[in-house]
Design an enzyme around this catalytic site. Sequence first.
Site, PDB file in Angstrom:
ATOM      1  N   GLU A  41       0.257  -5.220  -2.480  1.00 27.31           N
ATOM      2  CA  GLU A  41       0.101  -6.584  -3.011  1.00 27.31           C
ATOM      3  C   GLU A  41      -0.263  -6.500  -4.503  1.00 27.31           C
ATOM      4  O   GLU A  41      -1.022  -5.618  -4.921  1.00 27.31           O
ATOM      5  CB  GLU A  41      -1.053  -7.232  -2.226  1.00 27.31           C
ATOM      6  CG  GLU A  41      -1.427  -8.643  -2.616  1.00 27.31           C
ATOM      7  CD  GLU A  41      -2.609  -9.155  -1.762  1.00 27.31           C
ATOM      8  OE1 GLU A  41      -3.231  -8.349  -1.027  1.00 27.31           O
ATOM      9  OE2 GLU A  41      -2.896 -10.362  -1.834  1.00 27.31           O
ATOM     10  N   LYS A 113       2.645 -15.745  -0.328  1.00 26.86           N
ATOM     11  CA  LYS A 113       1.544 -15.574   0.633  1.00 26.86           C
ATOM     12  C   LYS A 113       1.008 -16.929   1.104  1.00 26.86           C
ATOM     13  O   LYS A 113       0.559 -17.746   0.298  1.00 26.86           O
ATOM     14  CB  LYS A 113       0.431 -14.756  -0.018  1.00 26.86           C
ATOM     15  CG  LYS A 113      -0.725 -14.400   0.890  1.00 26.86           C
ATOM     16  CD  LYS A 113      -1.723 -13.508   0.144  1.00 26.86           C
ATOM     17  CE  LYS A 113      -2.841 -12.993   1.031  1.00 26.86           C
ATOM     18  NZ  LYS A 113      -3.752 -12.087   0.282  1.00 26.86           N
ATOM     19  N   CYS A 149      -0.950  -8.992   3.067  1.00 22.09           N
ATOM     20  CA  CYS A 149      -2.358  -8.699   3.348  1.00 22.09           C
ATOM     21  C   CYS A 149      -2.977  -9.607   4.411  1.00 22.09           C
ATOM     22  O   CYS A 149      -2.658  -9.491   5.577  1.00 22.09           O
ATOM     23  CB  CYS A 149      -3.153  -8.711   2.041  1.00 22.09           C
ATOM     24  SG  CYS A 149      -4.682  -7.731   2.192  1.00 22.09           S
TER      25      CYS A 149
HETATM   26  C1  ACM Z   1      -6.341  -9.779   0.919  1.00 29.14           C
HETATM   27  O1  ACM Z   1      -5.683 -10.640   1.508  1.00 29.14           O
HETATM   28  N1  ACM Z   1      -5.926  -9.249  -0.204  1.00 29.14           N
HETATM   29  C2  ACM Z   1      -7.633  -9.341   1.450  1.00 29.14           C
END
Ligand code: ACM
Length: 267
Positions: A41, A113, A149
Site C-alpha cells: 500500500e 480503498k 490492507c
Molecule cells: C491499514 O489499513 N493500512 C492498517
Amino acid sequence: MLRVGFLQFEPVFGDVTGNLARIEAALEPARGRADLLVLPELATTGYNFTSREELAGLAEPVPDGPSTRRLVALAGHLGAHLVVGLAEGAAEGRLYNSAALLAPAGWIGTYRKVHLYDREKLTFEPGDLGFPVHDLSGPVSARVGMMVCFDWRFPEAARRLALAGADVIAHPSNLVGPWCPAAMITRCLENRVFAVTANRTGAEDRGGHRLAFTGRSQVVDPDGVVRAAADESEERLEIVEIDLEAARKKSINANNDLFGDRHPEYY
Ligand code: ACM
C-alpha cells in the site's frame, strides 16, 4: 499456472523518486520470472500523512501521473503485471488510497480503498469504485481482484471479489497489527481463492504519531496453505507458481460447494 509474488520493502516517506528507484532495483531479479507481482500500500509515497495538504502534494493521477507511467514501463521491462498501492489525486481534489493493476502494455484498472483505517479518514476519501475483478492480459487467463490492507477486516470484501470470479486477490498493505496473516488464511479458505498480501516494513514517526509496520507478507492458496512468507523486517521478493484451477473449484468434498451451499436468504 501463474507465477505470482510479492515485494516486501520499506518505502521512505515522501521520497517518491527514490522509492520508485528502489522498486525497480528490487524487482530486477523477477524479470522474465513472474506474471503478477504485488507491492505494498502507498508504496511510492509512504503512509503516515499528517494532513490533507501534505497528501495532496504527493498524490498523482492514476493512470496518467508520472509514477504510474514509470511503473507501467517497469511492468513492460519485467514482462509482468504489477499491483501497486498509490496515493491517487482524482477530479475535484478527491484523494484516494488506491491500488493500480498494470500490465506490460499499460494500465488495466484501479481499486480505491473502501475501508479506511484510523487517521486515513482525515486525509482520504473512501473508495467509490466497488470491488472490480479484472482479466490479466496475456496467455494466462487469470482473474484478479484487489483490496487494500484494512479491507481484510471486512470479510465481505474478499467474498465480493470471489463471488465476482477472482482467482487471486492482490492485497497491498501497510499492516500495523498482528492478525491479518492468520485472517487471510481464513479469507482464502472460506472463498477458495489465492491471496497475495504485500506488506511493508519499518516505521514512520510523523506529527506525533508513530506507526510500526509488521511485514510478514505472504501468498496463501485456496486450501489455506501459506505458499511463501516473509518475516517481520526483511526486504523480500518471493515468486511462487500457482494452479488457478484450484480457485475455480469451490467444492470441498462430494457434498459441499462453498458457493452452492450459501444461504443468502438467511444472512
Ligand atoms: C491499514 O489499513 N493500512 C492498517
